[in-house]
Motif scaffolding. Structure first.
Motif, PDB file in Angstrom:
ATOM      1  N   THR A  20       0.784  -1.156   0.014  1.00  7.59           N
ATOM      2  CA  THR A  20      -0.185   0.075  -0.073  1.00  7.59           C
ATOM      3  C   THR A  20       0.911   1.279   0.202  1.00  7.59           C
ATOM      4  OG1 THR A  20      -1.973  -1.236   1.035  1.00  7.59           O
ATOM      5  CG2 THR A  20      -1.783   1.331   1.056  1.00  7.59           C
ATOM      6  N   ILE A  21       1.914   1.531   0.973  1.00  8.45           N
ATOM      7  CA  ILE A  21       2.711   2.403   0.895  1.00  8.45           C
ATOM      8  C   ILE A  21       3.471   2.433  -0.404  1.00  8.45           C
ATOM      9  CG2 ILE A  21       5.100   3.186   2.179  1.00  8.45           C
ATOM     10  CD1 ILE A  21       3.873   2.090   4.778  1.00  8.45           C
ATOM     11  N   GLY A  22       3.652   1.384  -0.973  1.00  4.51           N
ATOM     12  CA  GLY A  22       4.544   1.511  -2.202  1.00  4.51           C
ATOM     13  C   GLY A  22       3.843   1.978  -3.419  1.00  4.51           C
ATOM     14  N   THR A  23       2.498   1.734  -3.295  1.00  4.48           N
ATOM     15  CA  THR A  23       1.680   2.361  -4.337  1.00  4.48           C
ATOM     16  C   THR A  23       1.627   3.875  -4.300  1.00  4.48           C
ATOM     17  OG1 THR A  23       0.193   0.305  -4.120  1.00  4.48           O
ATOM     18  CG2 THR A  23      -0.772   2.457  -5.281  1.00  4.48           C
ATOM     19  N   PHE A  24       1.519   4.239  -3.076  1.00  6.13           N
ATOM     20  CA  PHE A  24       1.573   5.646  -2.641  1.00  6.13           C
ATOM     21  C   PHE A  24       3.060   6.293  -3.414  1.00  6.13           C
ATOM     22  CE2 PHE A  24      -2.118   5.230  -0.356  1.00  6.13           C
ATOM     23  CZ  PHE A  24      -2.697   6.349  -0.370  1.00  6.13           C
ATOM     24  N   ARG A  25       4.165   5.483  -2.973  1.00  9.35           N
ATOM     25  CA  ARG A  25       5.401   6.044  -3.233  1.00  9.35           C
ATOM     26  C   ARG A  25       5.559   6.232  -4.704  1.00  9.35           C
ATOM     27  NH1 ARG A  25       9.320   3.448  -5.512  1.00  9.35           N
ATOM     28  NH2 ARG A  25       8.355   1.537  -4.976  1.00  9.35           N
ATOM     29  N   THR A  26       5.265   5.149  -5.582  1.00 11.92           N
ATOM     30  CA  THR A  26       5.408   5.204  -6.937  1.00 11.92           C
ATOM     31  C   THR A  26       4.545   6.435  -7.388  1.00 11.92           C
ATOM     32  OG1 THR A  26       5.218   2.587  -7.114  1.00 11.92           O
ATOM     33  CG2 THR A  26       4.561   4.035  -9.001  1.00 11.92           C
ATOM     34  N   ILE A  27       3.434   6.665  -6.956  1.00  8.44           N
ATOM     35  CA  ILE A  27       2.822   7.852  -7.441  1.00  8.44           C
ATOM     36  C   ILE A  27       3.243   9.126  -7.139  1.00  8.44           C
ATOM     37  CG2 ILE A  27       0.380   9.003  -7.165  1.00  8.44           C
ATOM     38  CD1 ILE A  27      -0.989   6.368  -6.727  1.00  8.44           C
ATOM     39  N   THR A  28       4.043   9.204  -6.130  1.00  2.32           N
ATOM     40  CA  THR A  28       4.741  10.550  -5.730  1.00  2.32           C
ATOM     41  C   THR A  28       6.000  10.592  -6.384  1.00  2.32           C
ATOM     42  OG1 THR A  28       5.955   9.490  -3.753  1.00  2.32           O
ATOM     43  CG2 THR A  28       3.746  10.524  -3.447  1.00  2.32           C
ATOM     44  N   VAL A  29       6.660   9.432  -6.789  1.00  2.54           N
ATOM     45  CA  VAL A  29       7.673   9.459  -7.752  1.00  2.54           C
ATOM     46  C   VAL A  29       7.378   9.885  -9.192  1.00  2.54           C
ATOM     47  CG1 VAL A  29       9.440   8.211  -9.073  1.00  2.54           C
ATOM     48  CG2 VAL A  29       9.222   7.842  -6.778  1.00  2.54           C
ATOM     49  N   VAL A  30       6.169   9.480  -9.701  1.00 10.40           N
ATOM     50  CA  VAL A  30       5.796  10.080 -10.976  1.00 10.40           C
ATOM     51  C   VAL A  30       5.501  11.588 -11.071  1.00 10.40           C
ATOM     52  CG1 VAL A  30       3.936   9.867 -12.506  1.00 10.40           C
ATOM     53  CG2 VAL A  30       4.848   7.585 -11.622  1.00 10.40           C
ATOM     54  N   GLY A  32       6.921  13.772  -8.989  1.00  5.30           N
ATOM     55  CA  GLY A  32       8.127  14.519  -8.788  1.00  5.30           C
ATOM     56  C   GLY A  32       8.100  14.845  -7.450  1.00  5.30           C
ATOM     57  N   ARG A  33       7.361  14.328  -6.556  1.00  7.68           N
ATOM     58  CA  ARG A  33       7.567  14.673  -5.087  1.00  7.68           C
ATOM     59  C   ARG A  33       8.679  13.940  -4.322  1.00  7.68           C
ATOM     60  NH1 ARG A  33       1.301  15.674  -3.235  1.00  7.68           N
ATOM     61  NH2 ARG A  33       0.546  16.429  -5.390  1.00  7.68           N
ATOM     62  N   LYS A  34       9.723  13.994  -4.517  1.00  7.68           N
ATOM     63  CA  LYS A  34      10.848  13.325  -4.130  1.00  7.68           C
ATOM     64  C   LYS A  34      10.903  13.249  -2.784  1.00  7.68           C
ATOM     65  CE  LYS A  34      13.981  17.278  -4.813  1.00  7.68           C
ATOM     66  NZ  LYS A  34      15.143  17.634  -5.761  1.00  7.68           N
ATOM     67  N   TYR A  35      10.521  14.232  -1.792  1.00  6.05           N
ATOM     68  CA  TYR A  35      10.809  14.053  -0.317  1.00  6.05           C
ATOM     69  C   TYR A  35       9.828  13.138   0.130  1.00  6.05           C
ATOM     70  CZ  TYR A  35      14.257  17.514  -0.843  1.00  6.05           C
ATOM     71  OH  TYR A  35      15.323  18.521  -1.510  1.00  6.05           O
ATOM     72  N   GLN A  36       8.460  13.124  -0.515  1.00  5.71           N
ATOM     73  CA  GLN A  36       7.411  12.343   0.156  1.00  5.71           C
ATOM     74  C   GLN A  36       7.750  10.943  -0.516  1.00  5.71           C
ATOM     75  OE1 GLN A  36       6.798  15.212  -1.377  1.00  5.71           O
ATOM     76  NE2 GLN A  36       5.204  16.233  -0.819  1.00  5.71           N
ATOM     77  N   ALA A  37       8.130  10.821  -1.450  1.00  5.37           N
ATOM     78  CA  ALA A  37       8.354   9.302  -2.087  1.00  5.37           C
ATOM     79  C   ALA A  37       9.557   8.797  -1.426  1.00  5.37           C
ATOM     80  CB  ALA A  37       9.148   9.551  -3.587  1.00  5.37           C
ATOM     81  N   ALA A  38      10.763   9.613  -0.784  1.00  7.00           N
ATOM     82  CA  ALA A  38      11.710   9.146   0.106  1.00  7.00           C
ATOM     83  C   ALA A  38      11.213   8.555   1.331  1.00  7.00           C
ATOM     84  CB  ALA A  38      12.934  10.127   0.308  1.00  7.00           C
ATOM     85  N   ALA A  40       8.010   7.567   2.235  1.00  9.75           N
ATOM     86  CA  ALA A  40       7.405   6.448   1.915  1.00  9.75           C
ATOM     87  C   ALA A  40       8.026   5.511   1.623  1.00  9.75           C
ATOM     88  CB  ALA A  40       6.421   6.790   0.657  1.00  9.75           C
ATOM     89  N   GLY A  41       9.247   5.190   0.924  1.00 10.32           N
ATOM     90  CA  GLY A  41      10.050   4.202   0.373  1.00 10.32           C
ATOM     91  C   GLY A  41      10.740   3.553   1.738  1.00 10.32           C
ATOM     92  N   PHE A  42      11.387   4.560   2.641  1.00  4.69           N
ATOM     93  CA  PHE A  42      11.746   4.337   3.822  1.00  4.69           C
ATOM     94  C   PHE A  42      11.000   3.089   4.588  1.00  4.69           C
ATOM     95  CE2 PHE A  42      12.201   4.607   8.464  1.00  4.69           C
ATOM     96  CZ  PHE A  42      13.576   4.401   8.720  1.00  4.69           C
TER      97      PHE A  42
END
Length: 172
Positions: A20-30, A32-38, A40-42
């Motif tokens: 679930t978190i990975g889904t949000f991370r993928t969307i934030t990467v697409v 360009g929300r790099k800090y939110q993606a980082a 979420a990725g953690f």
């Protein structure tokens, strides 16, 4: 038996969370929300590592493997469902209504949607293309409005990533 099934349930729960978190991370990467993606990725990877650690320690338990696969599947469903509710980002909506473009534009503008009208030419002659770039959370409202005016309007929706400026008259 309880420990066997309990472990599988724990793994499934961890996979549901990390996917679930990975889904949000993928969307934030697409988007360009790099800090939110980082961030979420953690948490995504941290949860995944704990799940894998448990599985490796209990590889002889087939239920753990089934829990892993089930958690992955359910995590995808939950992640996509939650993302649809949160509706991050923007979309560009293109609307072609051969006979009701002016009415659609007027009503959308009254509802505080920014709309640009472009002249176009199709097989049957001149027409207009309406373009609205909106926050995704307002997409359903816009779609219902257009469909109430012209059920046969041709509508396309695509992800949009505004670069600069602002969307005049749009909702906040």
């Amino acid at each position: 038996m309880i420990e066997t099934v309990g472990g599988a349930i724990l793994i499934a729960f961890m996979r549901i969370c990390d996917v679930t978190i990975g889904t949000f991370r993928t969307i934030t990467v697409v988007q360009g929300r790099k800090y939110q993606a980082a961030v979420a990725g953690f948490f995504e990877v941290l949860i995944w590592i704990f799940a894998m650690r448990y599985i490796v320690q209990h590889l002889d338990n087939i239920y753990n493997l089934i829990g892993y696969a089930l958690g992955f599947s359910l995590g995808n469903i939950l992640g996509i469902s939650l993302e649809e509710k949160v509706a991050l980002g923007y979309v560009q909506v293109n609307i072609i209504s051969p006979h009701k473009s002016e009415v659609i534009a007027k009503i959308l503008r009254e509802k505080k949607f920014g709309v640009t009208i472009l002249p176009a030419e199709g097989k049957s002659g001149e027409l207009s293309i309406l373009i609205a770039i909106i926050k995704r959370k307002f997409l359903q409202d816009l779609m219902k409005t257009v469909e109430a005016i012209d059920k046969r309007a041709f509508i396309t929706i695509q992800s949009s990533r505004p670069y600069r400026g602002f969307i005049h008259g749009s909702r906040v």
